[in-house]
Scaffold this motif. Structure first.
Motif, PDB file in Angstrom:
ATOM      1  N   ASP A  22      55.022  56.119  31.996  1.00  0.00           N
ATOM      2  CA  ASP A  22      54.768  57.189  32.951  1.00  0.00           C
ATOM      3  C   ASP A  22      53.527  56.814  33.768  1.00  0.00           C
ATOM      4  OD1 ASP A  22      52.437  59.206  31.406  1.00  0.00           O
ATOM      5  OD2 ASP A  22      53.522  57.692  30.252  1.00  0.00           O
ATOM      6  N   PHE A  23      53.489  57.263  35.013  1.00  0.00           N
ATOM      7  CA  PHE A  23      52.400  56.898  35.911  1.00  0.00           C
ATOM      8  C   PHE A  23      51.135  57.643  35.495  1.00  0.00           C
ATOM      9  CE2 PHE A  23      49.790  57.201  39.717  1.00  0.00           C
ATOM     10  CZ  PHE A  23      49.805  55.892  40.170  1.00  0.00           C
ATOM     11  N   ASP A  24      50.248  56.934  34.806  1.00  0.00           N
ATOM     12  CA  ASP A  24      49.012  57.523  34.291  1.00  0.00           C
ATOM     13  C   ASP A  24      47.862  56.556  34.554  1.00  0.00           C
ATOM     14  OD1 ASP A  24      46.923  58.664  32.951  1.00  0.00           O
ATOM     15  OD2 ASP A  24      47.833  58.546  30.955  1.00  0.00           O
ATOM     16  N   PRO A  25      47.064  56.801  35.604  1.00  0.00           N
ATOM     17  CA  PRO A  25      45.966  55.883  35.942  1.00  0.00           C
ATOM     18  C   PRO A  25      44.904  55.767  34.851  1.00  0.00           C
ATOM     19  CG  PRO A  25      46.480  57.313  37.798  1.00  0.00           C
ATOM     20  CD  PRO A  25      47.219  57.866  36.610  1.00  0.00           C
ATOM     21  N   THR A  26      44.883  56.699  33.884  1.00  0.00           N
ATOM     22  CA  THR A  26      43.864  56.651  32.827  1.00  0.00           C
ATOM     23  C   THR A  26      44.330  55.863  31.611  1.00  0.00           C
ATOM     24  OG1 THR A  26      44.582  58.651  31.623  1.00  0.00           O
ATOM     25  CG2 THR A  26      43.145  58.968  33.534  1.00  0.00           C
ATOM     26  N   TRP A  27      45.562  55.330  31.655  1.00  0.00           N
ATOM     27  CA  TRP A  27      46.111  54.687  30.463  1.00  0.00           C
ATOM     28  C   TRP A  27      45.566  53.284  30.259  1.00  0.00           C
ATOM     29  CZ3 TRP A  27      49.719  50.537  29.596  1.00  0.00           C
ATOM     30  CH2 TRP A  27      50.162  50.453  28.263  1.00  0.00           C
ATOM     31  N   THR A  28      45.211  52.984  29.021  1.00  0.00           N
ATOM     32  CA  THR A  28      44.874  51.633  28.609  1.00  0.00           C
ATOM     33  C   THR A  28      45.730  51.278  27.404  1.00  0.00           C
ATOM     34  OG1 THR A  28      43.148  50.174  27.714  1.00  0.00           O
ATOM     35  CG2 THR A  28      42.942  52.520  27.229  1.00  0.00           C
ATOM     36  N   PRO A  29      46.208  50.055  27.302  1.00  0.00           N
ATOM     37  CA  PRO A  29      47.027  49.677  26.149  1.00  0.00           C
ATOM     38  C   PRO A  29      46.202  49.249  24.943  1.00  0.00           C
ATOM     39  CG  PRO A  29      46.944  47.871  27.696  1.00  0.00           C
ATOM     40  CD  PRO A  29      46.168  48.998  28.328  1.00  0.00           C
ATOM     41  N   TYR A  42      44.307  51.451  33.794  1.00  0.00           N
ATOM     42  CA  TYR A  42      45.040  51.001  34.980  1.00  0.00           C
ATOM     43  C   TYR A  42      44.272  51.299  36.268  1.00  0.00           C
ATOM     44  CZ  TYR A  42      48.642  51.057  38.653  1.00  0.00           C
ATOM     45  OH  TYR A  42      49.350  50.851  39.810  1.00  0.00           O
ATOM     46  N   GLY A  43      43.825  52.523  36.422  1.00  0.00           N
ATOM     47  CA  GLY A  43      43.176  52.928  37.667  1.00  0.00           C
ATOM     48  C   GLY A  43      41.823  52.302  37.900  1.00  0.00           C
ATOM     49  N   ASN A  44      41.248  51.669  36.877  1.00  0.00           N
ATOM     50  CA  ASN A  44      39.904  51.110  36.990  1.00  0.00           C
ATOM     51  C   ASN A  44      39.904  49.591  37.169  1.00  0.00           C
ATOM     52  OD1 ASN A  44      37.139  51.872  37.101  1.00  0.00           O
ATOM     53  ND2 ASN A  44      36.789  51.083  35.036  1.00  0.00           N
ATOM     54  N   GLN A  45      41.087  48.981  37.179  1.00  0.00           N
ATOM     55  CA  GLN A  45      41.142  47.518  37.228  1.00  0.00           C
ATOM     56  C   GLN A  45      40.496  46.915  38.482  1.00  0.00           C
ATOM     57  OE1 GLN A  45      44.750  46.156  34.345  1.00  0.00           O
ATOM     58  NE2 GLN A  45      45.425  46.985  36.304  1.00  0.00           N
ATOM     59  N   PRO A  46      40.653  47.524  39.660  1.00  0.00           N
ATOM     60  CA  PRO A  46      39.981  46.949  40.840  1.00  0.00           C
ATOM     61  C   PRO A  46      38.453  46.975  40.706  1.00  0.00           C
ATOM     62  CG  PRO A  46      41.705  48.480  41.500  1.00  0.00           C
ATOM     63  CD  PRO A  46      41.535  48.650  40.019  1.00  0.00           C
ATOM     64  N   GLN A  47      37.914  48.073  40.201  1.00  0.00           N
ATOM     65  CA  GLN A  47      36.462  48.198  40.052  1.00  0.00           C
ATOM     66  C   GLN A  47      35.939  47.206  39.009  1.00  0.00           C
ATOM     67  OE1 GLN A  47      38.592  50.754  40.209  1.00  0.00           O
ATOM     68  NE2 GLN A  47      37.930  51.831  42.068  1.00  0.00           N
ATOM     69  N   MET A  61      45.382  39.126  43.016  1.00  0.00           N
ATOM     70  CA  MET A  61      45.992  39.260  41.695  1.00  0.00           C
ATOM     71  C   MET A  61      45.994  40.720  41.244  1.00  0.00           C
ATOM     72  SD  MET A  61      44.670  37.667  38.054  1.00  0.00           S
ATOM     73  CE  MET A  61      43.204  38.717  38.061  1.00  0.00           C
ATOM     74  N   ILE A  62      44.869  41.405  41.438  1.00  0.00           N
ATOM     75  CA  ILE A  62      44.772  42.810  41.016  1.00  0.00           C
ATOM     76  C   ILE A  62      45.730  43.680  41.824  1.00  0.00           C
ATOM     77  CG2 ILE A  62      43.242  44.801  40.745  1.00  0.00           C
ATOM     78  CD1 ILE A  62      42.610  42.581  38.799  1.00  0.00           C
ATOM     79  N   VAL A  63      45.880  43.405  43.110  1.00  0.00           N
ATOM     80  CA  VAL A  63      46.850  44.148  43.925  1.00  0.00           C
ATOM     81  C   VAL A  63      48.239  44.018  43.319  1.00  0.00           C
ATOM     82  CG1 VAL A  63      48.009  44.260  46.170  1.00  0.00           C
ATOM     83  CG2 VAL A  63      45.526  44.018  46.066  1.00  0.00           C
ATOM     84  N   ASP A  64      48.584  42.810  42.880  1.00  0.00           N
ATOM     85  CA  ASP A  64      49.897  42.594  42.267  1.00  0.00           C
ATOM     86  C   ASP A  64      49.997  43.307  40.921  1.00  0.00           C
ATOM     87  OD1 ASP A  64      51.647  41.162  43.962  1.00  0.00           O
ATOM     88  OD2 ASP A  64      50.511  39.328  43.651  1.00  0.00           O
ATOM     89  N   TRP A  65      48.925  43.314  40.137  1.00  0.00           N
ATOM     90  CA  TRP A  65      48.940  44.081  38.879  1.00  0.00           C
ATOM     91  C   TRP A  65      49.275  45.535  39.168  1.00  0.00           C
ATOM     92  CZ3 TRP A  65      43.987  42.682  35.549  1.00  0.00           C
ATOM     93  CH2 TRP A  65      44.073  41.341  35.141  1.00  0.00           C
ATOM     94  N   GLN A  66      48.584  46.111  40.169  1.00  0.00           N
ATOM     95  CA  GLN A  66      48.796  47.531  40.477  1.00  0.00           C
ATOM     96  C   GLN A  66      50.208  47.757  41.016  1.00  0.00           C
ATOM     97  OE1 GLN A  66      45.870  47.711  38.743  1.00  0.00           O
ATOM     98  NE2 GLN A  66      45.549  49.653  39.778  1.00  0.00           N
TER      99      GLN A  66
END
Length: 522
Positions: free
Chosen positions: A289-296, A308-313, A253-258
């Motif tokens: 925009d591609f920003d791994p630090t973004w949270t909504p 975004y970038g922390n979802q797998p962890q 599921m997380i792979v699909d989110w990313q």
């Protein structure tokens, strides 16, 4: 709805709350409390999914019936059913929160259709014993977002709950949208959402934390029996297989989110499904925009735990909590630790394969990791729209030179005037390497483009689009809800009649409430 095949496995087989009073309280030695929805004053159907209705066994004709309106707004209770709210706990933003439960969700019943079981749940249907200081209601804006997003995710190929119906309650609900001391009344609404079940990681955490081990064992075995019937063997082995399956489906599921750029925003353990499906659409968003630090999520703006970038962890961290909850039944740490340790290794392999497929690379070479790493850096050199970049990358041909390839994706840049100097040099270098790598692929340009366009969506539910639908709905114009619903049923198709939605976030949406970051307010 006589066509529905009613089942009550959850309530028939698991311990119920002996108290029937609907007051906020600690509820122990139970998995759920019986509770009826709050009757809406003047329900009105805004939208319903014929696809989801057919899935659960409701005909197209029944959707337009008064019974459908009454049942799925909470005004009327289906015969042979007894609605209930589930009791669970969880970690919120990394901290133990104790008892949580269905504070604004009420499960109507479980139904069977064509050998599959589905739980029908109303969100925003009123107070339960788990509502804490809230009223259990939901407002139109969040209900539109939930209704559309679940269906958008399904058609993107991301595991998710589904949406059956969206209704106005006819009542006003008081909410402080930004938590800044300025509450206001908004239109109340109710969404009926559908899932195999709404069992969460936090359901098991609660039982373990309270040392209710008999209930924990019973609940795990109930879950395996009804939702993982393929699991066999000795009890301890079954529990480990169950944990492995939850870890595997969560990882996928997380792979699909990313892959599609989705950010959940509230990955608390009480918002994690044991089915590996996306649940609880609150302050979510897609990367613009591609920003791994973004949270909504405004609540997450300081520490960005759920970026975004922390979802797998975070998924792995949440699985650790589930492992801790299951440990009393297994009494061995090593096999649980092995599953947890393999999670990130397996995720990294899956992520690489997924990312290469987004690039149209369907074989693997030793230089691919560097190619991916360099691209992720380049995407942040200047604001670059993730969805548009990857979609237009399919236009690149093996015979192109770097400047020609760059021209084909340039629409993805929010500030094209910044594409000079070092930015231009790094992109030119990357595209030169990418084009060389493309030549090693056996697929023709057309074949590769077609495969890429089945992986990289053209349309996603951008926050500004959802907000436009909300603004129109506030004025009793529901046309955009229907338009987006139709558009998002085929997110990988060109759909030239909807081309205007293949667009970067407009400047007005950068800071507008509901378009950039959102609160957990419902």
């Amino acid at each position: 709805m006589k066509s529905l095949k009613i089942h009550n496995r959850f309530t028939a087989e698991l311990p119920a709350d002996p108290e029937t009073i609907n007051e906020v309280r600690q509820v122990k030695n139970t998995l759920f409390s019986y509770v009826n929805p709050t009757k809406p004053s003047d329900p009105k159907l805004i939208h319903a999914s014929e696809d989801v209705a057919a899935m659960v066994g409701i005909s197209k004709e029944e959707i337009n019936s008064e019974e459908f309106l009454n049942v799925f707004s909470g005004k009327e209770i289906l015969s042979e059913t007894q609605p209930y709210a589930m009791c669970y706990a969880g970690h919120q933003f990394g901290n133990w929160a104790g008892q949580l439960g269905d504070g604004r969700a009420i499960n109507l019943t479980e139904v069977e259709n064509k050998g599959q079981f589905y739980t029908l749940q109303l969100k925003g249907a009123g107070k339960t014993p788990y509502s804490r200081t809230a009223d259990g209601l939901a407002v139109l804006r969040s209900s539109i977002r939930e209704y559309l997003c679940a269906e958008a995710m399904y058609h993107l190929g991301v595991p998710t709950t589904r949406s059956l119906s969206l209704m106005l309650s006819g009542d006003q609900v008081l909410r402080d949208i930004l938590y800044n001391g300025n509450p206001a009344y908004e239109k109340g609404a109710v969404v009926c959402r559908v899932a195999p079940s709404f069992i969460r990681f936090g359901s098991f955490e609660m039982l373990a934390a309270r040392n209710e081990l008999t209930n924990l064992k019973q609940f795990v075995e109930f879950t395996i029996k009804h939702y993982f019937p393929e699991i066999t063997g000795e009890p301890k082995e079954q529990y480990l297989q169950f944990f492995q399956k939850v870890a595997d489906t969560t990882r996928k599921m997380i792979v699909d989110w990313q892959r599609v750029g989705f950010v959940h925003g509230v990955m608390n353990t009480d918002n994690m499904s044991i089915h590996g499906i996306t649940i609880d659409y609150g302050p979510y968003g897609w990367l613009e925009d591609f920003d791994p630090t973004w949270t909504p999520n405004t609540t997450d703006s300081q520490y960005r735990r759920y970026r975004y970038g922390n979802q797998p962890q975070i998924a792995q961290w949440n699985l650790y909590q589930l492992a801790n909850a299951l440990y009393p039944l297994i009494n061995e740490a090593a096999p649980l630790e092995k599953i947890l340790e393999s999670f990130m290794t397996d995720f990294s392999a899956d992520y690489k394969e997924m990312f290469l497929s987004k690039l149209g690379l369907f074989t693997s070479t030793e230089t691919d990791n560097q190619l991916i790493d360099d691209l992720e850096i380049n995407l942040q050199l200047t604001e670059t729209d993730m969805t548009i970049f990857f979609r237009n990358l399919s236009l690149v041909e093996k015979s192109d030179f770097a400047p020609e390839a760059i021209e084909k994706i340039k629409y993805a840049f929010y500030k094209p005037e910044e594409f000079t100097g070092e930015v231009s040099e790094k992109w030119t270098k990357w595209f030169s390497e990418y084009l060389e790598r493309l030549k090693a692929e056996e697929l023709s340009d057309d074949e590769r483009s077609q495969k890429m366009n089945r992986i990289n969506p053209k349309y996603v539910l951008r926050n500004y689009m959802a907000q436009l639908a909300i603004d129109a709905a506030d004025k009793e114009d529901y046309s955009l809800i229907d338009e987006f619903y139709k558009l998002l049923q085929n997110p990988y198709d060109e759909q030239p009649e909807y081309e205007k939605w293949f667009a970067k976030r407009p400047d007005w949406a950068r800071s507008k409430v509901g378009c950039s970051m959102l609160s957990c307010s419902s």
